[in-house]
Design an enzyme around this catalytic site. Structure first.
Site, PDB file in Angstrom:
ATOM      1  N   LYS A 171      -2.245  -0.681  13.572  1.00  0.00           N
ATOM      2  CA  LYS A 171      -0.769  -0.567  13.287  1.00  0.00           C
ATOM      3  C   LYS A 171      -0.327   0.834  12.638  1.00  0.00           C
ATOM      4  CE  LYS A 171       2.846  -1.925  11.205  1.00  0.00           C
ATOM      5  NZ  LYS A 171       3.002  -2.790   9.917  1.00  0.00           N
ATOM      6  N   THR A 182       1.134  -1.029  -0.145  1.00  0.00           N
ATOM      7  CA  THR A 182      -0.031   0.062  -0.088  1.00  0.00           C
ATOM      8  C   THR A 182       0.777   1.095   0.051  1.00  0.00           C
ATOM      9  OG1 THR A 182      -0.093  -0.301   2.462  1.00  0.00           O
ATOM     10  CG2 THR A 182      -1.788  -1.191   1.155  1.00  0.00           C
ATOM     11  N   PHE A 185       2.747  -6.673  12.545  1.00  0.00           N
ATOM     12  CA  PHE A 185       3.739  -5.940  13.116  1.00  0.00           C
ATOM     13  C   PHE A 185       5.070  -6.500  13.072  1.00  0.00           C
ATOM     14  CE2 PHE A 185      -0.449  -6.402  15.701  1.00  0.00           C
ATOM     15  CZ  PHE A 185      -0.869  -5.076  15.534  1.00  0.00           C
ATOM     16  N   CYS A 208       7.645   1.423   5.744  1.00  0.00           N
ATOM     17  CA  CYS A 208       6.406   1.581   6.443  1.00  0.00           C
ATOM     18  C   CYS A 208       6.285   2.976   7.238  1.00  0.00           C
ATOM     19  CB  CYS A 208       6.480   0.376   7.783  1.00  0.00           C
ATOM     20  SG  CYS A 208       6.056  -1.440   7.154  1.00  0.00           S
ATOM     21  N   ASN A 221       2.656   2.794  14.722  1.00  0.00           N
ATOM     22  CA  ASN A 221       3.887   3.284  13.727  1.00  0.00           C
ATOM     23  C   ASN A 221       3.796   4.706  13.984  1.00  0.00           C
ATOM     24  OD1 ASN A 221       4.585   1.020  12.930  1.00  0.00           O
ATOM     25  ND2 ASN A 221       3.880   1.196  10.541  1.00  0.00           N
TER      26      ASN A 221
END
Length: 475
Positions: free
Chosen positions: A239, A111, A178, A295, A243
């Site tokens: 998530k 993504t 994760f 990420c 982050n």
């Protein structure tokens, strides 16, 4: 609800379900065999599940079926070969075969940040879900694992309803990942928590069965794996919230490094002192070049974009500054390099022409070959644009780095990279660099000057060996 497992208390009732395939355990598929999907597929086969990995990239699938892991992740190659040989694991480019095989289908595609803004590009999610749904012939559970904007699971439900036969009763759930690159095998086999967003007892039961191998391993090792069962939105937010918090903590200590540099303090001692406070903790308080990878940077930007769409943009405005602090660390290395080399900075930055600089590190962190949004590689590029002759060495990431930044020179050893260098920049904290002998390296360089972009070197040892040392936020 949060369910620690194993526990001395009785488990809340989770409905026992029979996998639609009739198999004793759910057959699981992973759509997308990049870093996320390949790691999960291999590790779930190791847990005893029958696993099929799907990807549209035929070359990647051929390599995986031949026992070649397309990424560097410690321990993963051995697990791949073992489970291919055991017959529990295979990979395919056939979506119909994938749909027919699985009871639980995990969506593990990328993504990335959209080209036209900060939001997440969900085109890969849409393509994988739509393609899968069209080929389903029995009830199944489609589980999102990719990091996505909140609200995606509801949208995926609509896609499934539109493209799968309505009489099958296909359901959707969400279970974020994760993984930490360099530690991903253990993060799958021994996670510190499992989060599932479900709407029905059947979906909850199927996901519990799909994770039972993880719980069973925990029981044999006398560990607990908390299981958080929640709604779609919360599962999606876990998530990105995690982050965002980690990125904030990293940028906070890097902001303190900026203050230390002008105040004469030492950010490493500051971080140690505040890290003893149990409310703060010492993890992710390592000041340096900042975060990168696939990420954190794109996730905090996508989180801001989604909050803005939902009318809560003000709540995440601080993440913009987190991002800016992180990016400033890269230009700080250029300033330190110019200072050590005696080059003054003009309006367009310093002119480093005529200098040779060794860059040690290209990946965004050690124990991986991932150079996506790697601060080390970005800095190497900036040094090159400033006119320096840049020679890069990385133990695992050189091949990927060469594809991203072919204009740089890549060396096969650390000694080759530093030979004749006027300046050495340590930009990824590989053990090879942390443990390097400054006396031996000093015999190879043209000038004993070092920028420690990760504050990972022993400053006293390097100074005693005759090096001019500059750290990040250190006197």
């Amino acid at each position: 609800m949060t369910i620690p497992y194993p526990n001395t208390q009785p488990m809340p009732a989770i409905a026992a379900v029979t996998p639609p395939s009739g198999a004793a355990r759910p057959r699981v598929t992973f759509l997308g065999t990049g870093y996320l999907g390949a790691t999960y597929a291999i590790c779930y086969a190791e847990l005893g599940y029958e696993v099929l990995g799907f990807d549209v990239d035929a070359d990647k699938i051929a390599k995986l079926n031949a026992g070649e892991v397309p990424i560097h992740e410690p321990g993963l190659d051995e697990l791949l070969r073992r489970n291919l040989a055991a017959g529990r694991l295979r990979f395919s480019t056939d979506i119909a075969e994938t749909a027919d095989f699985g009871d639980v289908h995990f969506i593990c595609v990328g993504t990335p940040q959209r080209a036209d803004g900060m939001g997440a590009d969900l085109s890969y999610v849409e393509a994988s879900v739509t393609g899968l749904a069209q080929h389903l012939t029995r009830k199944a559970l489609i589980v999102g694992k990719s990091t996505v904007p909140v609200g995606t699971a509801e949208w995926v439900e609509q896609l499934v309803g539109k493209h799968s036969p309505p009489d099958l009763g296909v359901e959707v759930a969400w279970s974020p990942e994760f993984l930490q690159e360099g530690f991903a095998v253990d993060d799958v086999l021994r996670p510190n928590r499992i989060v599932v967003g479900v709407k029905s007892d059947w979906a909850n039961g199927m996901l519990y069965a799909a994770h039972k191998g993880v719980f069973d391993l925990a029981a044999t090792e006398d560990r607990e794996v908390p299981l958080v069962v929640t709604d779609f939105a919360t599962a999606e937010l876990v998530k990105v919230a995690a982050n965002a918090f980690l990125a904030t903590k990293i940028s906070f200590i890097n902001a303190m490094a900026e203050v230390c540099e002008v105040a004469g303090g030492d950010v490493t001692q500051l971080a140690k002192a505040i890290g003893y406070d149990p409310r703060i903790g010492n993890r992710f308080l390592q000041a340096g070049l900042g975060f990168g990878g696939a990420c954190l940077p794109k996730d905090i930007r996508a989180f801001q974009a989604r909050a803005q769409e939902l009318g809560a943009g003000e709540a995440l405005r601080f993440l913009h500054e987190v991002d800016l602090i992180n990016l400033r660390r890269r230009t700080r290395v250029i300033a330190l390099a110019a200072e050590l080399l005696g080059r003054r900075a003009g309006p367009a930055g310093p002119d480093l022409s005529g200098t040779r600089i060794a860059v040690l590190g290209a990946t965004f962190k050690p124990n991986t070959d991932d150079v996506r949004d790697a601060p080390a590689l970005a800095v190497a590029g900036l040094l090159g644009k400033a006119g320096a002759d840049v020679h890069v060495f990385d133990p695992q990431g050189a091949e990927n780095a060469r594809r991203v930044a072919p204009e740089l020179t890549y060396e096969s050893t650390m000694a080759d990279a530093v030979t004749g260098a006027d300046l050495v920049c340590v930009l990824t904290e590989w053990a090879d660099f942390r443990n390097a002998d400054p006396v031996a390296l000093g015999e190879l360089v043209a000038g004993r000057r070092v920028v420690d972009g990760r504050n990972c070197l022993d400053a006293t040892l390097w100074s005693q060996a005759g090096w001019e040392y500059r750290g990040m936020g250190r006197p």
